[in-house]
Design a protein around this motif. Structure first.
Motif, short mmCIF file in Angstrom:
data_model
loop_
_atom_site.label_atom_id
_atom_site.label_comp_id
_atom_site.label_asym_id
_atom_site.label_seq_id
_atom_site.Cartn_x
_atom_site.Cartn_y
_atom_site.Cartn_z
N ARG A 85 83.61 -57.16 -34.78
CA ARG A 85 83.18 -57.77 -36.05
C ARG A 85 83.85 -57.00 -37.18
N SER A 86 84.52 -57.72 -38.05
CA SER A 86 85.26 -57.09 -39.15
C SER A 86 84.60 -57.37 -40.49
N ASN A 87 85.21 -56.84 -41.56
CA ASN A 87 84.74 -57.04 -42.92
C ASN A 87 83.31 -56.53 -43.11
N LEU A 88 83.11 -55.25 -42.76
CA LEU A 88 81.79 -54.63 -42.85
C LEU A 88 81.79 -53.52 -43.91
N THR A 89 80.60 -53.25 -44.43
CA THR A 89 80.41 -52.15 -45.38
C THR A 89 79.29 -51.25 -44.88
N ASP A 90 79.51 -49.94 -44.99
CA ASP A 90 78.52 -48.94 -44.55
C ASP A 90 77.93 -48.26 -45.79
N SER A 132 77.60 -57.03 -43.22
CA SER A 132 78.77 -57.82 -43.59
C SER A 132 79.04 -57.66 -45.09
N SER A 133 80.30 -57.47 -45.42
CA SER A 133 80.67 -57.17 -46.81
C SER A 133 80.34 -58.31 -47.78
N SER A 134 80.08 -59.49 -47.26
CA SER A 134 79.69 -60.60 -48.14
C SER A 134 78.38 -60.31 -48.87
N LEU A 135 77.58 -59.37 -48.33
CA LEU A 135 76.32 -59.01 -48.96
C LEU A 135 76.38 -57.64 -49.66
N LYS A 136 77.57 -57.13 -49.84
CA LYS A 136 77.72 -55.80 -50.46
C LYS A 136 77.05 -55.75 -51.84
N SER A 153 83.72 -49.55 -47.47
CA SER A 153 84.06 -50.91 -47.05
C SER A 153 85.30 -50.87 -46.17
N GLY A 154 85.75 -52.04 -45.74
CA GLY A 154 86.95 -52.11 -44.91
C GLY A 154 86.74 -51.55 -43.52
N LEU A 155 85.57 -51.83 -42.94
CA LEU A 155 85.23 -51.30 -41.62
C LEU A 155 85.11 -52.43 -40.60
N SER A 156 85.29 -52.07 -39.33
CA SER A 156 85.11 -53.02 -38.23
C SER A 156 84.26 -52.37 -37.15
N ALA A 157 83.45 -53.19 -36.49
CA ALA A 157 82.59 -52.71 -35.42
C ALA A 157 83.08 -53.26 -34.08
N ILE A 158 83.14 -52.39 -33.08
CA ILE A 158 83.48 -52.80 -31.72
C ILE A 158 82.27 -52.50 -30.84
N LEU A 200 82.12 -47.75 -35.08
CA LEU A 200 82.56 -48.29 -36.37
C LEU A 200 83.83 -47.54 -36.77
N VAL A 201 84.89 -48.29 -37.04
CA VAL A 201 86.16 -47.68 -37.41
C VAL A 201 86.72 -48.36 -38.66
N GLU A 202 87.59 -47.66 -39.35
CA GLU A 202 88.28 -48.28 -40.47
C GLU A 202 89.24 -49.34 -39.92
N ASP A 203 89.50 -50.37 -40.71
CA ASP A 203 90.26 -51.53 -40.24
C ASP A 203 91.62 -51.15 -39.64
N GLU A 204 92.22 -50.10 -40.15
CA GLU A 204 93.55 -49.72 -39.66
C GLU A 204 93.52 -49.26 -38.20
N TYR A 205 92.34 -48.88 -37.69
CA TYR A 205 92.22 -48.39 -36.32
C TYR A 205 91.71 -49.44 -35.34
#
Length: 218
Positions: A85-90, A132-136, A153-158, A200-205
C-alpha cells in the motif's frame, strides 16, 4: 571463570550475521580468529593465542533457530500474500489526556471510507497513526491541539500474511530483517499483529524491499 569459548559465544551472540556465516561455513576461521584476538584478550585480561580462538570457533554450535530447520522451511514456504500500500503518512504524536478523544473523530471518518489504510499504535510516551495521505489534512486538523513529534509522508507499507503457528517459531522475523539489512533497506516503521507482519519504508525503497521479501519466501 570465563573461558575463550565463553568470550567467543558472547561476541557471536551480539553479531548474528557473523554467527550465521559461521553456521554456513562461509567464513575463514583463521582470519576471524586473528581478528578476535585483541577483543578476547581484553575480555580475559591476558594474552590469547589465535589458535585457541580458532578451536573455540570450530566447536561453537549456533542456536537451532539460525539453521534452516524443517519447521522454519515449512513456515517460510507457507507465507501468505504480500500486499503493498503506497501514499501513506506517518504521524508521531505525544500522548496526552485528549489524544484518544481527538483520535475517535478520525476513526469515525475512517469508518466512512473502508478502503483506507490505517494503523494506530500507542506507546508509553507517544502514539503513531499511519494513514492514507488523502486524510493527512484531516488528521492534522483534528489533532491540531496535540504535540506532533514527527510527520512523514511518501511512505509505503508491505504486509506479509504469516502462517497460524508463526508465533511458535523462533527466528522467523530475523530472516526478514536480515534480508532487508543485506539489501541496504532502511525501515521507517515495523508493525505486527498475531498473523500479519508489516514494514513501512520510504517510497524510494519499496520496490527493492518487496523484491527482498519475495526472495525470503522463495
Amino acid at each position: 571463570m570465563k573461558t575463550v569459548s565463553n568470550c567467543v559465544e558472547d561476541i557471536l551472540i551480539t553479531q548474528p550475521y557473523l554467527e550465521e556465516a559461521l553456521s554456513r561455513n562461509i567464513i575463514n576461521y583463521s582470519a576471524l580468529a586473528v581478528e578476535l584476538t585483541e577483543p578476547i584478550s581484553k575480555m580475559l585480561k591476558k594474552d590469547v593465542k589465535p589458535g585457541a580462538i580458532m578451536m573455540a570457533l570450530r566447536r561453537y554450535s549456533p542456536p537451532p533457530a539460525l539453521s534452516n530447520s524443517v519447521k522454519m522451511k515449512r513456515v517460510i514456504k507457507n507465507l501468505g500474500d504480500i500486499t503493498v500500500r503506497s501514499n501513506l503518512t506517518d504521524f508521531t504524536v505525544k500522548n496526552s489526556d485528549t489524544l484518544i478523544d481527538n483520535h475517535s473523530k478520525i476513526l469515525e471518518r475512517i469508518n466512512e471510507e473502508n478502503k483506507l489504510f490505517y494503523t494506530f499504535t500507542r506507546g508509553i510516551h507517544e502514539s503513531n497513526i499511519i494513514i492514507s495521505s488523502s486524510l493527512k489534512d484531516f488528521v492534522e486538523t483534528n489533532l491540531n491541539n496535540e504535540t506532533f513529534l514527527a510527520v512523514q509522508s511518501g511512505l509505503s507499507a508491505i504486509s506479509i500474511n504469516l502462517p497460524q503457528d508463526n508465533s511458535k517459531i523462533a527466528g522467523l522475523y530475523y530472516h526478514f530483517f536480515k534480508r532487508l539489512a543485506w539489501e541496504g533497506i532502511v525501515l521507517y516503521e515495523v508493525l505486527s499483529t498475531t498473523n500479519e507482519f508489516t514494514i513501512l519504508v520510504e517510497d524510494e525503497y519499496v520496490d527493492k524491499a518487496f523484491a527482498a521479501i519475495k526472495r525470503v519466501k522463495t
